[in-house]
Design an enzyme around this catalytic site. Sequence first.
Site, mmCIF file in Angstrom:
data_model
loop_
_atom_site.group_PDB
_atom_site.id
_atom_site.type_symbol
_atom_site.label_atom_id
_atom_site.label_comp_id
_atom_site.label_asym_id
_atom_site.label_seq_id
_atom_site.Cartn_x
_atom_site.Cartn_y
_atom_site.Cartn_z
ATOM 1 C CG HIS A 94 -1.868 -0.798 1.041
ATOM 2 N ND1 HIS A 94 -2.288 -1.984 2.804
ATOM 3 C CD2 HIS A 94 -2.777 -1.862 0.028
ATOM 4 C CE1 HIS A 94 -3.011 -2.595 1.900
ATOM 5 N NE2 HIS A 94 -3.604 -2.969 0.731
ATOM 6 C CD GLU A 97 -1.241 0.865 4.484
ATOM 7 O OE1 GLU A 97 -0.248 -0.526 4.910
ATOM 8 O OE2 GLU A 97 -2.481 0.902 4.577
ATOM 9 C CG HIS A 202 0.798 -4.027 5.432
ATOM 10 N ND1 HIS A 202 -0.865 -3.509 4.599
ATOM 11 C CD2 HIS A 202 0.694 -4.827 5.335
ATOM 12 C CE1 HIS A 202 -0.233 -4.841 3.447
ATOM 13 N NE2 HIS A 202 0.508 -5.594 4.150
ATOM 14 C CD GLU A 285 -1.208 -2.953 9.658
ATOM 15 O OE1 GLU A 285 -1.112 -2.600 8.948
ATOM 16 O OE2 GLU A 285 -1.555 -4.047 8.399
#
Length: 402
Positions: A94, A97, A202, A285
């Site tokens: 993404h 990110e 991410h 993440e």
Amino acid sequence: QALGYRAEIIPVPGPSEPVEMYTSRDRTFPINAYPTYSAYVNQMYAYAATYPNLCQIVDAGTTVNGKKILFAKISDNISVHEAEPEVMYTATIHGDETVGYILMLDLIEYLLTNYATDTRVQNLVNNLEIWINPNANPDGTYYLSDTTISTTNSRRYNYNGIDLNRSFPDIWGGSTQAHQIENTIMENIANAHHFVLSANFHGGAEVFNYPWDGSYTLHPENNWYIDLGVDYLNSVHAVSPSTYMDDLYSGSIPGLTNGAAWYIVYGGRQDWMNYHKQCKEVTIELSSTKLVTASTLPTYWNYNSDALLGYLEINQRFWKSEETTIRQRHLKHSRFQAVLIPVSLKILILLLAIIAAIALTLRRRKDTKHQDPGKQVRVRAKDRLTMVKVPAPRTISANEPG
């Protein structure tokens, strides 16, 4: 808070707080700014030029808008494909990110610059083939301009407006987005290698996410993934504030979640890698804020650096364990064969002898039943074969004495 959510007000980089960029690799370590696109490409190739015996840059393919998806391949015998585990780290599928993007550049530099003096790094580089892709979606990161990264310039999607983590072949039959060239590039890399462990970095949360993403069915190795995540989190929490990497979306362990228990994802890379390539991939993440202030980037490296190395070391232990198991199975099989082969030969010889005896008996019966007058017949007498003449039957006269 009653529902398990934590609110945190963080300044978003924007016009009032410009994102610091760099155009050449002349900064201190860890990196405390974002590279322009050309600085990123040059930096990657500079690693290989500076450490030609340890690093090779692989141009995996070109994006929709003509940017490169680059991998740094790191190993002690870089020009030789050795019989050692292949592992993969990738980030920023993404495009907005970006913490993982910078951490992967930090990790490449750390491995290369510390190889000569750090035994921990030597152990990793000497026994693994490490593949690191800092940016899997450069079209998203540099959407409006190659010279800046910002909340307005960067976006989640690729140049075609597709979410690249929703457009891999789906194993659950769910609805996915249109397959993209960036998906194909990653699939080609995975098909050309046998990655045994991988992580996809991410942003937007702080949690270690493990499979499955597209099904509530637990992965057959669910407990192993939990242990893997706990190890990563323990390393992070040993050097970070208690409020970092502590998001709670499912279960009872802060910072750890099953993917589907968090939310269902179809067409994600994690499930595709696990199912189709038998690669143990997770999603990590790294930051609640997708685009963090450049000056805070070294803090994320300090929080995660030990865990990043430890994740690869866990892979080494797993590989050695699997290798030992394979050898034990091979040894057990070899021993079984050593016993089985002589027994099999004895049984085979006995069966052949029985078959030969039966065949000989049947032949004798056939010869006796259908013998012709005057036919010569083999008769065994005192373990010696002799030939006798069988007289032709004669008619008995009624006047002959009886």
